[in-house]
Structures are given as C-alpha cells and as structure tokens.
Design an enzyme around this catalytic site. Sequence first.
Site, PDB file in Angstrom:
ATOM      1  N   TYR A 121       0.812  -1.227   0.000  1.00 45.00           N
ATOM      2  CA  TYR A 121       0.000   0.000   0.000  1.00 45.00           C
ATOM      3  C   TYR A 121       0.845   1.277   0.000  1.00 45.00           C
ATOM      4  O   TYR A 121       2.030   1.228   0.192  1.00 45.00           O
ATOM      5  CB  TYR A 121      -1.083  -0.003   1.069  1.00 45.00           C
ATOM      6  N   GLU A 122       0.179   2.387  -0.275  1.00 47.13           N
ATOM      7  CA  GLU A 122       0.845   3.700  -0.425  1.00 47.13           C
ATOM      8  C   GLU A 122       1.881   3.660  -1.548  1.00 47.13           C
ATOM      9  O   GLU A 122       2.914   4.305  -1.479  1.00 47.13           O
ATOM     10  CB  GLU A 122       1.495   4.159   0.885  1.00 47.13           C
TER      11      GLU A 122
END
Lengths: 573, 573
Positions: free
Chosen positions: B436-437
């Site tokens: 994620y990110e």
Amino acid sequence: MPSYSAPLKDYQFLLHRVFKVEELSQTSLFEHATPDVFDAVLTEAARFCENVLAPINRSGDEQGCQFENGRVTTPDGFREAYALFRDGGWAGLTAAPEHGGQGLPHCLQILVDEMTTSANFGFAMYRGLNEAAYRLLVRYGSDHLKDTYLEAFATGALLPTMNLTEPHCGSDLGLLRTRAEPDDQGTYRISGNKIFITGGEHDLTDNIPHFVLARLPDAPAGSRGISLFLVPKLYTDEESGLEVRNALSCGAIEHKMGLKASATCVMNYDGAKGWLVGAPHSGLQAMFTLMNAARLGVGVQGVSAAESSHQIASAYAAERKQGKAPGTTGVGPDPINQHPDVRRMLLTQKAFAEGGRAFALRMAFSIDKAHAADHAAEREKHEDLVQVMTPIVKAFLSDAGNEAANLGVQILGGHGYIREWGAEQWVRDIRIATIYEGTNGIQALDLTGRKLTLKDGAALGQYLSLLKSLLEDANNSFSPAADGLTALEDLSDLTARLKSATAAQVSEVASEYLAFFGLVSLAAEWALIAKTALVHQKEDPQFYADKLETAHFYMKRLLPRYLALDASIKAVL
Amino acid sequence: MPSYSAPLKDYQFLLHRVFKVEELSQTSLFEHATPDVFDAVLTEAARFCENVLAPINRSGDEQGCQFENGRVTTPDGFREAYALFRDGGWAGLTAAPEHGGQGLPHCLQILVDEMTTSANFGFAMYRGLNEAAYRLLVRYGSDHLKDTYLEAFATGALLPTMNLTEPHCGSDLGLLRTRAEPDDQGTYRISGNKIFITGGEHDLTDNIPHFVLARLPDAPAGSRGISLFLVPKLYTDEESGLEVRNALSCGAIEHKMGLKASATCVMNYDGAKGWLVGAPHSGLQAMFTLMNAARLGVGVQGVSAAESSHQIASAYAAERKQGKAPGTTGVGPDPINQHPDVRRMLLTQKAFAEGGRAFALRMAFSIDKAHAADHAAEREKHEDLVQVMTPIVKAFLSDAGNEAANLGVQILGGHGYIREWGAEQWVRDIRIATIYEGTNGIQALDLTGRKLTLKDGAALGQYLSLLKSLLEDANNSFSPAADGLTALEDLSDLTARLKSATAAQVSEVASEYLAFFGLVSLAAEWALIAKTALVHQKEDPQFYADKLETAHFYMKRLLPRYLALDASIKAVL
C-alpha cells in the site's frame, strides 16, 4: 477464484528429456514403469487434483477444521475427496503390488505429491506419510504389524501419523518424556503428551495408527534412549476379537496461521497400548525413515507453493492493465506482466518452481536408482547422494517456496492481500515448511555436521563433482553455466574452510552455507535444463524459449545471491 | 500472551546522543520542544501503548471488524481505546496549538507512531492520516474547510480517509473514473466506487471525512485530470442548519490476510456532496501531501514490525531450552538464544529495528529542519533529502519489517505458526506494507525516475554525500565503516550507469537498486550509532556493547547483500 492447472508439459520434459526416466524401466524393479504408465498416472492425477481437490481448497481454508468433544471434523468435501483419493489408488503409488500398491518409482510419486499439494495443501497433509510409513514397517515392523498395517497404508485405508514433538521438546528430541511400560502381553503402555500432530484426529478414516516416540523404563538419557511404537486409535483385542478404543485422545487442535484444513492435534496418551517398532532404544533411527521422506516431501511443498503462486500471479498479471510499459507503443495501459519489475518477480517464481522441481526430481530419481541398483556399490553411491541432498532440498526449496508465495502476493498488489484471490493463502500455508520436519536451521546443522563428514567428506564430494559435471557439460552450449562453475569453486573453497572451523563458527554460518549450496544446486539443474532445451528447441520453440529465458534469468539475476552469502560466511570463517 | 515494551532507552539514545535533537529547540518553531517535553511525551505514549493498545491487539485480530447493513463495528475495546487516544491528545502532536495540536516535531511523532503500531497495528491504521490530512488542509484547504476540519483533525474528533484506488485502477491513477459534477452551491457531486479504503466506515467517530480523487467534467485524460475533494459522511446543510447524511456508503469490508481489526472498505459515492481541495485538476499534487507522509509512516510500520517481532522472539528464545550450544559447559539444554543460528536471526531483527529506526528518524528530523528553517536554501536542502529518502524509507523498511517478522516466526519454530504467540500475526499484518501507499516496485521507479533526476541529480548527490560523510566520520573509530564506504562507491558507480541506461533497463533493476540504497543507508546509520556508542560506552557498558555488536553484525553479515544486488544489476546495465 483461483484455479490450478497441473504443469504436465514440464513433467514430460523433465522426465523424458532431462532425466531420461526410461532407464528405470530397464531395471527389474521398475520394468513396468514405462513412459506410457508414467503419462497415464500423471494425466489421471492431474485430473483428480484439478477437479476434485482444487475446488475445495479455498473453502477448506475459510472453514477450517472443527474440534468438539475430542472429535475433529474436516472441512466440507474433504471426506468425499478422500474416499475418491483412496479408491483411486493414490495412497500407495510406490508400495509393492502384493500389498495393494502400484510399485512405481519415487520420481513419479513426488510429481503426484506436488500436484496434490498445489491443488490443496491442507488435504495433502493427511496423506503425507503413507508411503514412508509403509517403508518404515517393511524395514522395521514385526510380522504382526506388517500383517495388520502394510496393506492399509498402501491402499490408504488408514492414515498414519508421526508423534515426536512434546511441549518442552522440539528440535532437541533427547528431552522427550513420553513413557512406555511393558505390559504382560508383549505390548507396551504409552503415556505422555504430544503436540503438533498432523492428522492426529480426523473424520477421513475410522482408525488412526500413530507412530510415537517414547522412553522404555531402562532407557539411557538423551536421544539414545528413545524407542518407536505404533499406537493405534482402535485395535482388535486378541481375546475377545472385538475392536477396542485405545487410551489416547485428541485434546485440542491448534489455531494456526495457515493450513487450516489440516488438523494439527494435541495428543494425549494415557497408558495407550502400543507395539514396539524396531529394536528398543533405536526409535530415532527408525523414525528417520519417515523423517527423511518427509523432508523431501517438504521440499516438494516448496515447489508446489512456487508453482501455484506463479499460476495465480501470472494469470492476474496477464489480465491486469496498469501504466505504460517501457518500449510499448499501443494505446492505453499495458498488462502488468509487460512491466520489467513485475516480470522480474514472475521469473523468480518460475525459476524456483521449475528449477526446484528438477532438483527434487533428481533426489527422487536417486532414491529410485538406489532401490533398483543391482550392486551394493551403486546403491551406496545413490544413497549417499540422497543423504547429502536431503537437507538442501528441504531447506532451500521451502525457503524458495516462501519467497515465491510472497512474490505472488506482491504481484497482485492490494488484491494479493485479499483472501479471495488465493495468493495470501499460499503465504500462510507454506510458512510452516521452513519449520516442520526439522527447522531449516536444523537442516543446515545436519548439512554442516553429519553430511559434511559423511564418509570423510566423500559423500559431499560426490555431489560437488556431480554439480561440476552438470555445469561443465552445459557450458559448451549454454555459456551462463560458467557463472555456476565460478560459484561452485567458491562453494568448494568454503567447504574446505568449514572443515577446519570451530563448532561455533560452523553453526554461525550453517544456514548461509546451505543457501549457497542450494543456489549452486539449482544452477546445475538450470544449466542441464538449458542444455537440453537447446538440443530440442525446434520441436516446440515457445516452450524451449521460455526455458532458456528462465535459465538465463536464474544464472544472471538469482545465482549472484551467492556473492552475499560468500562474503558473509567469510566474515566469520 | 505477547506483551509489548516500548524501547524508550533506544529513543533517548537516538534523540539525544545520535541526532542531538536539542538543536530543534533552538529554533523559533520548536522552542518549546525541549528534552524534558520529549521525554514526558514518550513516557506517556509508552504507557498508553503498553497498557491500553497492546492488550486488545490479539483479540482485535481474532475478532476482526464486523460489517452489517452498511455499518462497521470495530473489535471489542477499540471504541474505548480510541476515546482515550483522542482525549490524550495523541492525534495532533505536530498540529499547531491554535487548532488544538501540540506543535511538536515530526521526529517525536514517528516514535509515537512506532509505539502505536507496535502495540496494535490494526488500531493504529484508523488514526494514521490525521497529521498529514491536517497539513494538507493547511496548505490546500479553503477557509471553509479549514474552519470546519482543522481542529477536528488535530484533536482526533474526526478520522480522515484517503480514497484513491478503484477496482480497475491501482498503481496507475491516470485510469481513475470517479466523477465530480459541479452543483449550484459551489460544491460538487461525487459518483464512483473506491476500494481498499482504510477506515472508510467504523464506529470510532460519528462523522468520517473522505479525501476523494475524482475527475471534473472538463478534465484532461490521464493523471493530469484528477481533482481532490473532501467528501464527509455527514455535513451541515447550510439552509436548514441540520446535519445531513451524505450520499455515500460502505458496500463491504475486505477479508484480508491480516490487519483484521482495521476496516478496509469498499466505498460507493452516489452523487455525494464534496468540496474541492486545491485547484481543479491538481488533485494528485495535493494528495501527495498525504501520500508522502503515509510513505514515511509505512517505513515506520516496518520498524514496528521488526521491533515487536524481535520482542516476541527474544523473550521466547531466552526461555526456550533445546540442545547444547557450542562452547557451553553446563548440564542440560541451553536457551536457544545461545545457539549461533538463532542468534543470527535475533541480530538480524535487531539490526533492522534499531538501524531502521535511526533511518526513519533521520528523515523525520529532516522534515522538522525544513519546517524550522530560517532560509529558503536550508529548507530546500532538507526537503530534497526528504524527497530522495521517501521511497527508500518506505520500501526498504517495509521489506525489512517483513523479513524480521518472518524471522520471528522462525525463531519460535512450531509455536511461531500458532496464533496465540503473536509472531504469525506480525507476518500477516506487515505483509501489506510492501504494497500500500505505492507498491515497493512503484517506490523503486520513483527513486530511479523522479528522484534520480531531481535537480539534475543534485538532490540524490546530496544524500550520497551525506552517507559518505557519516561513514567517513565513523571510520576513524569504527573500522567496519570501511565496508560501507566500499559499498557506497559501488552504489555511486551504479547511479552513474543508471543515468545512461534505457527505460527498460532501469525498470528492470529499479527494485534491486533501491534495496542497495537501503543497505548503504542503514550502514551509514549503524556507523553513526557505533561511533556514538564508542564515545559513550562507559556510561552504560551493556547497552553500548549491544549496540556495537549489532553494528558489527550489520556491517559484516547483512551489508554484504549488496554484492548480490550489484552483480545482478550489472548483468542488466
């Protein structure tokens, strides 16, 4: 959502082109194991794994096993699938025909194992010991035990278990406390607690025979005082002729990270009736028949993880479109399998799956050659190879399987973290493989301890020579094999250094040394695969081009890992 | 069973001895951030994390979030814990005092973040964006949005979310389809589906403000046509003055591998009222305020995973006795932490936890120095450092956290695979951090793309110079720093090669290049730590001896990994 497709084409290639398994059918032991028998068995197994086992894999993970009042219920569909497995004759491929087995070689068995695990790892656990338990009884069992159990193991009527670990005693079996008291019937009363027992209780069969390590009253301390007993859940009372429930029970099942469809049991033995297997105080030696087979099996599980994760990831990466890949000219986003970083991950999985399969197959093939050997010297040669390869196959391939499974999640991105895609289940399921059947750290100590000095180093030397000849043979046509030869020189140098190192130094670098050995082992397999692919490439250009691409990738992008290991080891030695 | 103890002593060492955080209190912005304030905040945060958050971590994982009729219920105890978190003022450490924040530096914030995540990763997710969302609004928000939300973010009255991903659109945001139509009230109607929204719905607060990326009707195609909107679950109708439920809903929560206590939501926007944040079509730029902060946060999560897994594993390894360790003379088995192979794994975790903490702290400290800078040139210098470090901190530390968590399971053996010990939860929870990110592959492309060429390479050059000076400074007293200098030379050479490589080559090696950068970055931190430890060692011999041992271990046994990366990269370039 995930589906599984057995890699039959790769099996054909490895069996017939690379390892020339035909030579086995020229031995008296395996004369019936002709190529068409191989093909028929593999095709049938693939069908069973794809159609029966794979569809209940995700549901088995979600549902898990249930435990109530000492009884274990396996997930929906497992009982039915097991009945089909048993009736299909899958439990005893290598067992002798006179006991209901099929007398086929190990190299076929491990491919069926791979498919079974790839399709449904949790299911595969229950039937993981039948072949090895069969051989254990053939070698160490009394006539009574042979009469009672051989056929049941070969046909899958019963599913034997292996009971070693106790709450305070894992890697160090010398600490085990379970007791065995002789009774007046020539049998023993077993008392103690065992943990982490795969399939200790389940609903796939009525009876469950447990192989249990325990101490006799006069046993010496430590690992030389351990005996092996067969302790069945049900047995026939000799006087009454009635079936009796033994004094053993499942106290709980573990709540685990993965393999939720496989019941991992706490087993309590409360004076349960057991039969001695082999000589008193020689239980560990006998148990190692099971253990060594299980270690090859764990290596194969690593291959299954790499293969299945790769199948999930490559299907996703072919469909999922994000961003423009460098060098592409079309409109709109490209499938992510065209992005070099994703490609790197896919090739890493593939290199481990296909190279690892060849590596495991070589070991299984050596087992077969040992079994089929006409002369003691030839048998010994193959047995030595198997001895040396066992810890490497177990540890290196289970590590590789973990890496491949994690790459599978990474390739799927956020979708990899979601349960429905199946990628994360592989990370959870295969995580145990570096731990059970002797942790990978224990494997490394086995390699740097017992195996390094076996026959004064000649056994290990034989394997190093084999690696050298494989790499040299390939080097004429496949130049990246030269990288393998350079690595092999470093490995041989380290091997010499290890022999004069202190025990503390050896155990400090053992895991890295094993990893180095594994990298070079796979390099030799990839060199052989590439050499073979070059010979046959016109027959199937795309298939062989893929092989050559992966072989190049392995040699140039994965094998260099040995440089890190080499430097780290030399910082200690 | 697992418990968490905040590593306050290491925080003191890093803040006061290594980074000399006192210099911040000499700036006008942070004049109140004196050492005693630091200590008081850390001690209080430690108490909260150890006593309130850690006890509901395992139960939160077992129970998970429940979804029914569009509502999400967090696990037992989360509501109460969140009320304490909010009332304790933990949501706005770095926010300005006039909005109810505490105006403290980032380097303090990330230590509190680390403790929060270490104690309860699932809980920590809900409050992960408050500080960054606050800064986003300070910079890009209209007066109306500032008036409505700044205080709520700073005080934790509300928990903002970040909505980027859509079913067909992850790494490639240019594909996003969510639409925003202007209405006649100066606001917009947002319609579309977003997935993987952390805390998209929950029961910790009544209202939830969502930052949503969407396209205006006149938007250009691709990523230059994306605007940012704030879309609250509840808003006050201007005419009636009544609170209105917005046209948005949570359609489902994901069933994930880990982070089960954190609700990952499917969000449906059906003409929901939204307020534009920043200029039209400039949404990505504004969102990157959130994203870059989140990337540092993910790196810190890697540190949390390494620290917590190490705590679990080292406690177990000190108690668990198996086998004789080489060189020991006592009777009976030794604790496994005396076995060199286990020690190697424990030191690897420790090297990543403590070295990674220093690395993340350096980045946070640079953020603080940029904020506090009196001159533009100084600010720019620190901002450039932060830009270059961001992808390395995110990707390298999340990889390191995954490795450390897996080692934690390995050290516990079979017990590591059982849920009750907490080791396997770390493997499951931290697995998302490399995804994620911006996946770690995307971070690598950011590093080799935007960051490599930022200011014609001067920004990256500045960071390389910093690494060099850290290693050279340490080299006088800590000779293993020389290994770091050798590695740095190779890294600089590769950096030069990358600049003349094709786009396909760059993206083929980007992940390995980033890993190489991370290894050298940690080497510089360990060199600085060792140098500092040598100066102060008489003050606390055991603490500093541990630091020196881990520093040696990192330099001699982990840093050599760059050799593999170097060779693999050079096979392509």
